[in-house]
Motif scaffolding. Structure first.
Motif, short mmCIF file in Angstrom:
data_model
loop_
_atom_site.label_atom_id
_atom_site.label_comp_id
_atom_site.label_asym_id
_atom_site.label_seq_id
_atom_site.Cartn_x
_atom_site.Cartn_y
_atom_site.Cartn_z
N SER A 1 -1.91 2.70 -5.43
CA SER A 1 -0.27 3.35 -5.66
C SER A 1 0.22 2.59 -7.40
CB SER A 1 0.14 2.79 -4.62
OG SER A 1 0.92 1.80 -3.99
N TYR A 2 0.06 1.53 -7.43
CA TYR A 2 0.46 1.12 -8.32
C TYR A 2 0.16 1.80 -9.92
CZ TYR A 2 3.49 -2.89 -10.86
OH TYR A 2 4.30 -3.92 -11.63
N ILE A 3 -1.14 1.99 -9.72
CA ILE A 3 -1.31 2.85 -10.80
C ILE A 3 -1.35 3.98 -11.24
CG2 ILE A 3 -3.54 3.66 -12.01
CD1 ILE A 3 -3.48 0.24 -12.17
N TYR A 4 -1.25 4.58 -10.29
CA TYR A 4 -0.64 5.85 -9.84
C TYR A 4 0.72 6.18 -10.28
CZ TYR A 4 -4.45 7.97 -7.19
OH TYR A 4 -5.48 7.91 -6.32
N LEU A 5 2.09 5.14 -10.05
CA LEU A 5 3.23 4.84 -10.49
C LEU A 5 3.46 4.63 -12.29
CD1 LEU A 5 4.96 3.33 -7.73
CD2 LEU A 5 4.79 5.68 -8.33
N SER A 6 2.45 4.28 -12.39
CA SER A 6 2.19 3.12 -14.00
C SER A 6 1.88 5.05 -14.76
CB SER A 6 0.88 2.27 -13.70
OG SER A 6 1.75 1.76 -13.25
N VAL A 7 1.10 5.94 -13.97
CA VAL A 7 0.19 7.31 -14.84
C VAL A 7 1.31 8.29 -15.09
CG1 VAL A 7 -1.59 6.16 -15.58
CG2 VAL A 7 -0.76 7.82 -13.59
N GLY A 8 2.60 7.85 -14.13
CA GLY A 8 3.02 9.38 -13.37
C GLY A 8 2.72 10.10 -12.23
N LYS A 9 1.86 9.81 -11.69
CA LYS A 9 0.83 10.95 -10.76
C LYS A 9 1.97 10.03 -9.34
CE LYS A 9 -3.21 11.87 -12.68
NZ LYS A 9 -2.98 13.65 -12.29
N PHE A 10 3.33 10.57 -9.82
CA PHE A 10 4.29 9.73 -8.39
C PHE A 10 4.20 10.77 -6.64
CE2 PHE A 10 7.21 10.36 -12.54
CZ PHE A 10 6.60 9.28 -12.28
N THR A 11 3.05 11.78 -6.25
CA THR A 11 3.92 12.13 -5.36
C THR A 11 1.40 11.51 -5.01
OG1 THR A 11 4.25 14.38 -6.26
CG2 THR A 11 2.93 14.63 -4.20
N GLU A 12 1.23 11.66 -5.65
CA GLU A 12 -0.55 11.45 -5.33
C GLU A 12 0.20 9.66 -4.56
OE1 GLU A 12 -0.03 12.52 -7.77
OE2 GLU A 12 -1.59 13.82 -8.64
N ALA A 13 0.96 8.82 -5.50
CA ALA A 13 1.60 7.40 -4.93
C ALA A 13 1.73 7.48 -3.89
CB ALA A 13 2.58 6.89 -5.99
N GLN A 14 3.11 8.55 -3.80
CA GLN A 14 4.28 8.55 -2.40
C GLN A 14 2.98 8.68 -0.78
OE1 GLN A 14 5.98 11.81 -2.41
NE2 GLN A 14 7.52 11.45 -0.39
N ASN A 15 1.70 9.67 -1.58
CA ASN A 15 1.06 9.93 0.22
C ASN A 15 -0.45 8.64 0.38
OD1 ASN A 15 1.77 12.34 -0.73
ND2 ASN A 15 0.29 13.14 -1.21
N LEU A 16 -0.42 7.82 -0.50
CA LEU A 16 -0.92 6.57 -0.43
C LEU A 16 -0.17 5.75 0.16
CD1 LEU A 16 -3.77 5.09 -1.22
CD2 LEU A 16 -3.90 5.26 -3.17
N ILE A 17 0.48 5.27 -0.51
CA ILE A 17 1.71 3.95 -0.40
C ILE A 17 2.16 4.65 1.10
CG2 ILE A 17 3.55 4.44 -0.67
CD1 ILE A 17 1.87 1.02 -0.91
N GLU A 18 2.31 5.72 1.66
CA GLU A 18 3.38 5.91 3.18
C GLU A 18 1.98 5.73 4.11
OE1 GLU A 18 6.63 9.25 2.12
OE2 GLU A 18 4.56 10.10 2.60
N GLN A 19 0.89 6.13 3.61
CA GLN A 19 0.10 5.79 4.80
C GLN A 19 -0.60 4.66 4.91
OE1 GLN A 19 -3.70 7.76 3.30
NE2 GLN A 19 -2.81 10.13 2.87
N THR A 20 -1.23 3.42 3.80
CA THR A 20 -0.77 2.08 3.81
C THR A 20 0.65 1.33 4.25
OG1 THR A 20 -1.90 2.30 1.37
CG2 THR A 20 -1.09 0.78 2.64
N CYS A 21 1.36 1.67 4.50
CA CYS A 21 2.50 1.65 5.16
C CYS A 21 2.92 1.66 6.28
CB CYS A 21 3.82 2.08 4.28
SG CYS A 21 5.71 0.97 4.65
N GLU A 22 2.69 2.92 6.91
CA GLU A 22 2.15 3.40 8.19
C GLU A 22 1.35 2.22 8.94
OE1 GLU A 22 3.69 4.20 11.69
OE2 GLU A 22 4.28 4.85 9.82
N LYS A 23 -0.14 2.16 8.06
CA LYS A 23 -1.20 1.45 8.75
C LYS A 23 -0.58 -0.15 8.77
CE LYS A 23 -5.45 -0.42 7.64
NZ LYS A 23 -6.44 -0.22 6.53
N TYR A 24 0.21 -0.42 8.11
CA TYR A 24 0.95 -1.92 7.92
C TYR A 24 1.36 -1.99 9.16
CZ TYR A 24 -2.28 -2.90 4.01
OH TYR A 24 -3.39 -3.36 2.41
N ARG A 25 2.63 -1.34 9.31
CA ARG A 25 3.01 -1.65 10.62
C ARG A 25 2.86 -2.08 11.35
NH1 ARG A 25 7.59 2.79 8.05
NH2 ARG A 25 9.12 1.26 6.82
#
Length: 893
Positions: free
Chosen positions: A573-597
């Motif tokens: 997700s950090y790579i996605y943010l750095s190149v401006g692919k914000f929606t892709e970053a959001q989808n990936l990190i939201e899934q990861t966040c929910e899994k870790y919780r």
């Protein structure tokens, strides 16, 4: 003499008409061994790259088995069967010895097969009651006598002493012609014709190297066909093994009556001061030192075809790769027996593009289309059955090449060591270009940060793979990595670009490699984890450039679920943010966040890292209220768990300050930024990249308070230190330069601002590309400076481009897109295009009221601008209503 015991035989139950009785014992003495020999040769023929030996040996088996079944006249065929079996054995041995030049035995094999087929038919007819007995016997005898005569003639040729076994009136070293459908390659042929000039006074060597199936041999044969008159002798050597090279040289010596050894041939070539040509074909084995087979003289000519680029050291060389599009289309249509109508050319263009212009793949596709007669439907069929079609050998062909596309590469793949094969397989999940050693070396230094919940057990496979490239103390060993990549390069399964220091794989090889995997899911998980490990070890100040290199690989992984690797969801997700692919970053990190919780709970450091990353993602998406909510929560928990001076705590505090600033709460932003700067200066020192980032953020807040002198002082310091530490072209240095340009503009020094803005835009375009978010920001800043200098047309040119790209990249509701819309509206106003200006500013006001609220400074500014535009358009009522709204908002504040 046979030692078969009579007790092991059964008495014959039939009586032959005339002649001797054919017992089972006599059969065991000559027929059974003959059948076994013929079947063995037929089976062995599967491994010989010339199909005609298989045909004739198979016919011999049929003949012998047919003879075995007859009850009469079996002994009349004994001599014929034994002679035929012996000839097939000799033919098989000769074909193996001659390699590629064995094509000369084709006519002999086909002729013998034709005669034997007639005998088989005649023997079978002996049992056909529809014909008269005398007629059947007559046909049988005629066929047998004719074949016997032909076999005796061939036998005499094949077994003649003191002569090389070869078809009549042909030299064993004559090259076959190129494929009947040879197309193009004029560039390389022209270079070869220019290179092989007569009487050069030195030995000339030309190496054609490249991927299997690229057409190296066909180019060489085409050149030889076109220039054969320039050479006194032409010798084709199968250079695939030491044995075939030695056999080829021996045959040269024997054919020229100068001896019977490879050294005799070399001695003769060394002494023969004429324009002979040695063609070493398929010199693919990197373990063979080809130099030992070159005549030691200053005359003669040598052509080498090889998959091994290392052979370039021998002389002039050319990388044979894919065909030109027009030539590829012509090859496809000719091999498919289709006319070159406009419609066919258009369809063919799509097919050859899908095949990446690989000659062997195109010829194979053409053969299939010729059989199916469906040019239009091939592409759909190919996409659904890619592997099957590239494995399938055509029934008819235009040359002697024995392998299919996939078989060609499988032969090379099977020669790789396990480690080299594994590396190639892992790379098949990455993008086929831009594969770098750094990706693996960074991963090898993975330090198991507490925020990534990956254990050594979970990462066992990638760690075991990487261990092969580590030195005794665990440091990365580039030489070990070079040895492995060099092994793969030796078969042209990968190529190396010295300028970029990256590897690439031919797209078809890239796809094919995954067909070699036993466990595709495990290999994907391994490379996904490995890439996540690599990203985790990249310093923050290097992530912008690293993300550009890594993003294509994440894109290649995404069809396989890119976040599967241990901890890779956060890293990717950090790579996605750095190149401006914000929606892709959001989808990936939201899934990861929910899994870790769910797995670790909300106060686990891994969960907090994911939540922090999600807050950062919301900020990039312009959802500042969501970002603030998460960042406040993470800051509280990190302060409690790690302490207020911990690096992660300060990172969260800095991000929260930026969010406050975006929400217009500059006082809160300044308070946090001062704290972050003080603590980082104390903990890390004045020159640390994180300290300089904090200084730059505080300077931006000073600008919001219109304290431009203080902002300039800090920004000058940041720029100087970043230039010294990172270089003048580093993305962080360019960010500092752009920020300082803004302050020069605020202070009215527009020419200085323009100078810096132009530099930043040029460097970012070169470094990051025209569509990167940072490049677009630089373009917008330069446009604003042009406006302040009164050059509104130039400002408009840049702003139109920025708005188009921002809308495409970020969407219509993103704050950066709205800001670009606002700037263009003001420029239209300055150009007195009031209608356009008003249309754009209405959009800005509506979106800012909705996203930021009525009291946000940016919303108020948009309302003020729209009021001016309404008055310019004489929309006085609308202007007064908007002014009244602003007064109401001001009273509420």
């Amino acid at each position: 003499m046979s030692t078969t015991s009579p007790s092991n035989t059964q008495p014959s139950t039939t009586q032959p008409t005339g002649g001797n009785k054919a017992s089972a014992k006599s059969k065991s003495e000559w027929l059974a061994p003959a059948i076994l020999t013929a079947k063995t040769i037929t089976a062995a023929a599967e491994c010989v790259p010339f199909p005609y030996i298989k045909g004739v040996s198979g016919t011999v088996v049929i003949l012998l088995e047919t003879v075995e079944k007859v009850r009469k006249n079996r002994e009349d065929l004994k001599e014929l069967c034994e002679s035929t079996t012996e000839i097939v054995m000799i033919l098989h041995d000769q074909i193996l010895a001659h390699g590629n030049t064995a094509v000369k035995f084709k006519a002999m094999c086909e002729e013998l097969e034709s005669y034997l087929a007639a005998v088989v038919l005649a023997v079978q007819n002996l049992h056909n009651p529809s014909k008269g007995f005398r007629k059947r016997v007559k046909e049988f005898l005629l066929a047998a006598v004719a074949t016997n005569s032909k076999v005796n003639e061939m036998h005499a040729i094949m077994t003649a002493p003191s002569s090389v076994v070869t078809p009549p009136s042909q030299s064993i070293n004559d090259c076959p012609p190129p494929s009947r459908i040879f197309q193009g390659r004029q560039t390389i042929l022209a270079k070869m014709h220019k290179f092989f000039t007569p009487d050069s006074g030195k030995q000339l060597i030309y190496v054609l190297h490249g991927l299997g199936g690229a057409g190296k041999t066909q180019i060489a044969l085409k050149f030889i066909q076109e220039s054969s008159a320039n050479f006194s002798d032409i010798f084709l050597l199968d250079a695939s093994t030491l044995d075939t090279i030695n056999t080829g040289l021996k045959n040269i010596a024997m054919s020229k009556s100068v001896g019977d050894s490879a050294q005799d041939a070399l001695t003769w070539l060394q002494s023969k001061h004429e324009q002979w040509l040695l063609f070493f074909d398929n010199a693919d084995d990197p373990g063979i030192n080809l130099n030992q087979f070159f005549p030691l003289c200053d005359h003669g000519n040598i052509i080498i075809t090889s998959r091994n680029p290392e052979l370039k050291v021998y002389g002039e060389h050319y990388l044979v790769s894919d065909m030109e599009e027009a030539d590829a289309i012509a090859l496809l249509l000719q091999s498919a027996t289709k006319g070159s109508s406009e419609e066919n050319v258009q369809i063919a263009a799509k097919i050859v593009k899908e095949l990446y212009f690989l000659p062997l793949g195109i010829a194979q596709a053409g053969a299939f289309i010729s059989k199916s007669e469906d040019l239009n439907g091939y592409l759909t069929l190919y996409r659904k059955n890619r592997a099957k079609l590239l494995k399938e050998k055509p029934g008819q062909s235009h040359d002697q090449y024995a392998w299919t596309v996939y078989t060609t590469w499988q032969i090379s793949f099977d020669k790789l060591s396990h480690l080299a094969a594994t590396l190639l397989q892992l790379c098949s999940f990455l993008h086929y270009t831009g594969i770098s050693e750094d990706m693996f070396s960074h991963a090898s230094q993975y330090s198991f940060p507490v925020w990534l919940p990956a254990t050594k057990e979970e990462l066992q496979e990638p760690l075991e793979f990487l261990s092969h490239f580590l030195g005794p103390t665990g440091e990365w060993n580039s030489l070990s990595f070079f040895d492995v990549t060099n092994e793969i390069k030796a078969y042209s399964l990968i190529t190396f670009d010295a300028a970029t220091k990256t590897f690439s794989i031919h797209p078809l090889v890239h796809t094919w490699t995954r067909t070699t995997l036993v466990d595709e899911a495990a290999s994907h998980l391994c490379i996904s984890s490995l890439l996540g490990m690599s990203i985790a070890e990249i310093p923050d100040h290097d992530i912008t450039l690293a993300s550009l290199r890594l993003m294509p690989h994440l894109g290649a992984l995404s069809p396989f679920n890119a976040g599967r690797g241990a901890g890779s969801g956060v890293a990717f997700s950090y790579i996605y943010l750095s190149v401006g692919k914000f929606t892709e970053a959001q989808n990936l990190i939201e899934q990861t966040c929910e899994k870790y919780r769910l797995v670790f709970g909300e106060e686990h450091l891994a969960t907090l890292k994911a939540m922090h990353q999600l807050g950062l993602t919301y900020s990039h998406l312009g959802e500042y209220k969501k970002a603030k909510e998460l960042e406040v929560m993470v800051l509280e928990k990190r302060t409690k768990l790690l302490g207020e001076d911990h690096a992660d705590t300060l990172v969260t505090m800095g991000n929260l300050a930026i969010t406050h600033s975006e929400l217009g709460d500059f006082d809160k932003a300044k308070e946090l930024e001062v704290t972050v700067l003080e603590k980082r200066t104390k903990l890390l020192g004045e020159d640390h990249p994180d300290t300089l980032s904090a200084m730059g953020n505080l300077a931006a807040t000073h600008s919001e308070f219109r304290d431009f002198d203080k902002a300039k002082e800090l920004k000058v310091t940041v720029l100087e230190k970043r230039t010294q530490l990172l270089g003048q072209d580093h993305p962080d240095t360019l960010m500092a330069m752009g920020n300082l340009a803004g302050t020069h503009s605020d202070l009215g020094d527009f020419e200085k601002a323009k100078e810096l803005d132009v530099t930043v835009l040029e460097k970012r375009t070169t470094l990051l590309g025209r569509d990167h978010p940072d490049t677009l920001r630089a373009m917008a800043n330069l446009a604003a400076t042009h406006s302040k200098l009164g050059d509104f047309e130039k400002a408009k040119e840049h702003e139109v481009m920025v708005l188009e790209k921002q809308t495409k990249l970020l969407g219509e509701d993103h704050p950066e897109t709205i800001k670009a819309t606002a700037h263009l509206a003001v420029t239209y106003y300055n150009l007195e295009e009031f209608t356009k200006a008003g249309e754009f500013e209405v959009v800005v006001v509506d979106k800012r009221r909705h996203l930021l609220g009525d009291q946000h400074p940016d919303t108020i500014l948009a309302m003020q601008n729209l009021t001016l535009m309404h008055r310019a358009l004489n929309k006085l009522q609308e202007a007064e209503e908007l002014e009244q709204l602003m007064e109401d908002i001001d009273r509420l504040v």
